[in-house]
Design a protein around this motif. Structure first.
Motif, PDB file in Angstrom:
ATOM      1  N   PRO A 127      47.735  23.390 -34.771  1.00 23.37           N
ATOM      2  CA  PRO A 127      47.847  23.053 -33.453  1.00 23.37           C
ATOM      3  C   PRO A 127      49.295  23.193 -32.713  1.00 23.37           C
ATOM      4  N   SER A 142      44.168  13.598 -31.056  1.00 25.41           N
ATOM      5  CA  SER A 142      43.681  14.765 -30.537  1.00 25.41           C
ATOM      6  C   SER A 142      44.568  16.025 -30.942  1.00 25.41           C
ATOM      7  N   GLN A 144      45.271  20.024 -30.468  1.00 20.79           N
ATOM      8  CA  GLN A 144      44.941  21.253 -29.367  1.00 20.79           C
ATOM      9  C   GLN A 144      46.139  22.097 -29.504  1.00 20.79           C
ATOM     10  N   ARG A 149      40.519  22.531 -28.880  1.00 12.62           N
ATOM     11  CA  ARG A 149      40.841  21.266 -29.071  1.00 12.62           C
ATOM     12  C   ARG A 149      39.813  20.428 -29.808  1.00 12.62           C
ATOM     13  N   ARG A 151      38.872  16.082 -30.988  1.00 14.55           N
ATOM     14  CA  ARG A 151      39.436  14.625 -31.056  1.00 14.55           C
ATOM     15  C   ARG A 151      38.763  13.865 -32.082  1.00 14.55           C
TER      16      ARG A 151
END
Length: 164
Positions: A127, A142, A144, A149, A151
């Motif tokens: 990420p 989270s 992303q 993305r 969660r």
């Protein structure tokens, strides 16, 4: 699974206690960041029933927290990562080691409050941004990069385990 989790938690706690501190609290007398809300044994609650995801967080010192995340499929660990959230040179960074990578990937903290923080590494493929926040009895994260993305929502493992 009970037979596996207790030794895993015990090993994590012992390992966390034996790690060196990167900086001492005396070096940062005006330090006000506190991430104690991360501390605990967390089980993901928003996932499919084929796997179970856990994160364990411990406080090593005033300037360092250690995390261990892993996914279980039955009695097998299918994925794991080690995380280190620490203060160095007046900057909080999260370093993560994942399967297949020998080197830690560092993410610099960009925002924080009493119950949330964001860490970023724009040069990393995925990420690029990691967010953690706490709401009541849940730890949320989270992860992303651009349009990709996902969660995660965790609940205290003891509470989740005995609630079932």
């Amino acid at each position: 699974m009970k037979k596996f989790l207790f030794p895993a938690m015990l090993l994590f706690a012992l390992n966390a206690c034996n790690q060196k501190t990167t900086e001492s609290a005396e070096n940062y007398p005006n330090k006000r960041e506190n991430f104690d809300w991360l501390i605990g044994n967390w089980k993901q609650i928003n996932e499919d029933t084929k796997t179970e995801t856990f994160e364990f967080w411990a406080k090593i010192s005033e300037t360092q927290y250690a995390g261990h995340g892993f996914v279980m499929s039955g009695k097998d660990t299918t994925w794991q990562e080690k995380m280190d959230l620490s203060l160095s040179d007046s900057t909080w960074t999260m370093s993560i080691v994942t399967p297949g990578n020998e080197d830690m990937v560092k993410f610099e903290m960009t925002t924080y409050s009493d119950s949330t923080f964001n860490v970023e590494n724009p040069k990393h493929d995925f990420p690029k941004l990691i967010k953690y926040w706490k709401t009541k009895d849940k730890l949320n994260a989270s992860v992303q990069a651009k349009a990709k993305r996902f969660r995660l929502s965790f609940q205290d493992f003891k509470y989740y385990y005995f609630k079932k």
